[in-house]
Write a protein that holds these residues in place. Structure first.
Motif, short mmCIF file in Angstrom:
data_model
loop_
_atom_site.label_atom_id
_atom_site.label_comp_id
_atom_site.label_asym_id
_atom_site.label_seq_id
_atom_site.Cartn_x
_atom_site.Cartn_y
_atom_site.Cartn_z
N ALA A 51 1.97 3.08 -4.03
CA ALA A 51 1.43 1.86 -3.93
C ALA A 51 2.47 0.97 -4.77
O ALA A 51 2.71 1.10 -5.87
CB ALA A 51 0.15 1.30 -4.36
N ASP A 52 3.18 -0.10 -4.34
CA ASP A 52 3.73 -1.19 -4.95
C ASP A 52 5.31 -0.76 -5.31
O ASP A 52 6.26 -1.20 -5.89
CB ASP A 52 3.25 -1.69 -6.51
CG ASP A 52 1.89 -2.54 -6.07
OD1 ASP A 52 1.89 -3.46 -5.17
OD2 ASP A 52 1.07 -2.39 -7.01
N ALA B 81 -2.36 7.37 -1.16
CA ALA B 81 -1.99 7.55 -2.34
C ALA B 81 -2.60 8.83 -3.18
O ALA B 81 -1.89 9.41 -4.19
CB ALA B 81 -2.71 6.16 -3.13
N ASP C 182 0.84 -1.12 -0.04
CA ASP C 182 0.00 0.09 -0.05
C ASP C 182 1.06 1.40 -0.10
O ASP C 182 2.22 1.27 0.30
CB ASP C 182 -0.99 0.12 1.22
CG ASP C 182 -2.02 -0.95 1.00
OD1 ASP C 182 -2.29 -1.60 0.15
OD2 ASP C 182 -2.44 -1.48 2.27
N THR D 64 -2.02 5.84 5.22
CA THR D 64 -1.73 4.89 4.56
C THR D 64 -2.81 4.48 3.60
O THR D 64 -3.86 5.04 3.66
CB THR D 64 -1.64 3.74 5.31
OG1 THR D 64 -2.55 3.37 6.11
CG2 THR D 64 -0.28 3.72 6.16
N GLY D 65 -2.87 3.44 2.56
CA GLY D 65 -3.73 3.30 1.89
C GLY D 65 -4.14 4.17 0.76
O GLY D 65 -3.36 4.99 0.31
N PRO D 66 -5.42 4.00 0.06
CA PRO D 66 -5.99 5.08 -0.84
C PRO D 66 -5.76 6.38 -0.62
O PRO D 66 -5.51 7.16 -1.36
CB PRO D 66 -7.41 4.64 -1.08
CG PRO D 66 -7.36 3.17 -0.71
CD PRO D 66 -6.42 3.08 0.62
#
Length: 251
Positions: free
Chosen positions: A88-89, A133, A60, A128-130
């Motif tokens: 992410a990634d 992003a 994430d 963190t997460g979406p």
């Protein structure tokens, strides 16, 4: 009668200043003298601390605000802060901070979680997460557009310094929702002279007189009074007291 009342007010203000500002600074300075510290930057440990996992181990997106006590006797009263993020990634972390030589803004000059002058860093807050992003492009744009990134612009006190930089990013991107600790000296510098600023989106309000005196109020900062770079305040959303030199005490 008028002079007696004025004397009482002044005495009470001096007592409040002593309890809220001078006593925490003196206590932190005394504690600092008991610690073993490197004699200079060449002798200090600048290596990774291990508090962050490898970027490749986290699928994430993430944004971290980090800080560690700074070097020399300054560490008794202040931390050095920086920003860390990964998409992410992504297989590597990105790090951005301000230093006191050359062009102030530095990218990836140290490991993402490196010690600062041998002092262990801590994560002040994370997204963190979406949500992270979505915020990362704006964070990177804010880093690139930092207004105090020209030769000679760094001023150790009252700013603009490393904490001014991170505080600027957090003001311009209030969706991060993180506030620097009260011992991040320089976070309240918002420009020369008398200044009034709101966070992007209009949440927290910041007032400053050359960075030496100031007031911040709002849901992100709570209530903070800044005197000579040191902050006393209350966080109402996440109950805590903010003490000069010592830091945040509470949730």
């Amino acid at each position: 009668m008028m002079f007696a009342s004025l004397y009482t007010i002044v005495r009470r203000l001096m007592l409040a200043f002593g309890l809220c500002f001078l006593l925490p600074v003196a206590a932190s300075a005394l504690w600092w003298t008991t610690l073993d510290r490197p004699g200079g930057w060449r002798a200090a440990d600048w290596g990774a601390s291990g508090i962050l996992p490898a970027a490749a181990a986290l699928p994430d997106a993430a944004i971290h605000v980090m800080a560690a006590r700074t070097g020399g006797f300054k560490g008794a009263v202040s931390v050095h802060s920086w920003m860390v993020w990964k998409s992410a990634d992504a297989t590597t972390w990105s790090r951005a901070e301000v230093v006191g030589w050359g062009h102030p803004v530095r990218r990836d000059a140290y490991a993402a979680d490196a010690r600062w002058y041998s002092n262990q860093p801590q994560i002040i807050g994370s997204v963190t997460g979406p949500k992270a992003a979505a915020l990362i492009p704006a964070v990177e744009a804010t880093v690139d557009a930092y207004p105090f990134n020209h030769l000679g612009s760094y001023v150790i006190w009252p700013g603009p310094n490393s904490n001014t930089f991170v505080a600027h990013i957090l003001r311009e991107n209030p969706g991060i929702g993180i506030a620097l600790p009260p011992n991040a000296v320089g976070k309240d510098y918002i420009g020369p002279g008398l200044q009034a600023r709101r966070d992007a989106g209009g949440s927290d309000l910041h007032l400053s007189a050359w960075g030496y005196l100031g007031l911040s109020i709002g849901p992100r900062r709570g209530i903070e009074i800044n005197v000579l770079g040191q902050t006393f305040g209350l966080d109402l959303a996440h109950p805590a007291i903010k003490l000069p030199a010592i830091g945040r005490i509470g949730t």
